[in-house]
Design an enzyme around this catalytic site. Structure first.
Site, PDB file in Angstrom:
ATOM      1  N   PHE A  35      59.308  32.708 105.975  1.00 61.84           N
ATOM      2  CA  PHE A  35      59.262  31.933 104.646  1.00 61.84           C
ATOM      3  C   PHE A  35      60.372  32.258 103.665  1.00 61.84           C
ATOM      4  O   PHE A  35      60.320  33.724 103.597  1.00 61.84           O
ATOM      5  CB  PHE A  35      57.837  31.689 104.189  1.00 61.84           C
ATOM      6  N   ARG A  57      53.084  42.140 112.930  1.00 55.40           N
ATOM      7  CA  ARG A  57      52.913  42.501 111.364  1.00 55.40           C
ATOM      8  C   ARG A  57      53.608  41.688 110.295  1.00 55.40           C
ATOM      9  O   ARG A  57      54.938  41.212 110.599  1.00 55.40           O
ATOM     10  CB  ARG A  57      53.751  43.909 111.118  1.00 55.40           C
ATOM     11  N   ARG A  84      48.247  35.232  84.713  1.00 53.64           N
ATOM     12  CA  ARG A  84      48.978  35.664  85.962  1.00 53.64           C
ATOM     13  C   ARG A  84      48.361  34.623  87.068  1.00 53.64           C
ATOM     14  O   ARG A  84      47.216  34.517  87.271  1.00 53.64           O
ATOM     15  CB  ARG A  84      48.556  37.026  86.639  1.00 53.64           C
ATOM     16  N   GLU A 158      62.715  30.609  79.980  1.00 54.49           N
ATOM     17  CA  GLU A 158      62.216  29.039  79.816  1.00 54.49           C
ATOM     18  C   GLU A 158      60.897  29.229  80.638  1.00 54.49           C
ATOM     19  O   GLU A 158      60.869  29.564  81.980  1.00 54.49           O
ATOM     20  CB  GLU A 158      63.067  28.122  80.194  1.00 54.49           C
TER      21      GLU A 158
END
Length: 210
Positions: A35, A57, A84, A158
């Protein structure tokens, strides 16, 4: 329990260091990009284990980051409160941010302090690096201390919402001790600060460039 395992357990850390790391190393045989995000990448490697076997891994590639421990003139510490998303809650932490491509860590620390808090610092010290997730990420957080703070205007990105908070050292220590603060980099920043103030760990202070 096998004799080999017993021998490995009995081996002292000093013996392992003296003998090198070959008996612990894992070597990549193949690597696949699983990804690619805006700034994180996920890799999957097939590795050769020390005993000749193979394993998979999966790990995160991170561009690196900085954290700043800002020391106010009155002895208080400057911290931030922000939501978060992975944690699903507001966290209390020292200012921090990721490195831009090719950016020097000190320059990044100065930029992040100004953008997130509005403060400039007249003196800086690089304490060291924190590897906060070694089992699944190569992220390294460079730890900086800043003092001689002068207030200015924040320059938040922003979509960035941060609330500033200043705390005395004893209150910060209490919040870390009772679990109200769980952010790893902030816990390490507090440890470094306490060891420096006790005279156990040095900080190489230098004046900020004009």
């Amino acid at each position: 329990m096998s004799g080999a395992i017993c021998a490995a357990i009995a081996m002292s850390p000093e013996a392992g260091i003296a003998g090198g790391d070959a008996h612990l190393r894992e070597d990549s045989l193949s690597s696949e990009l699983v990804f690619a995000g805006i700034f994180l990448q996920i890799q999957r490697d097939i590795v050769r284990l020390p005993d000749g076997g193979q394993a998979s891994r999966e790990y995160i590639r991170h561009p690196g980051a900085v954290m700043i421990v800002p020391l106010l003139d009155d002895g208080r510490l400057l911290l931030e409160r922000q939501f978060r998303f992975p944690m699903g809650r507001v966290m209390l932490e020292f200012p921090a941010g990721k490195l831009d491509a090719g950016e020097a860590p000190l320059r990044c620390a100065q930029r992040e302090l100004l953008e997130e808090t509005g403060y400039h610092a007249s003196e800086w010290a690089h304490a060291g690096v924190l590897h906060n997730a070694i089992a699944y990420s190569d992220e390294g957080i460079e730890i900086f201390f800043a003092r001689g703070l002068r207030a200015g205007t924040r320059q938040l990105d922003e979509g960035e919402f941060i609330e500033l908070l200043s705390l005395p050292l004893d209150e910060l220590d209490a919040m870390c001790g009772d679990g109200r603060i769980t952010d790893a980099k902030t816990l390490i920043g507090l440890l470094w600060l306490q060891r420096w103030r006790a005279g156990d760990w040095a900080l190489p202070w230098q004046a900020a460039a004009a």
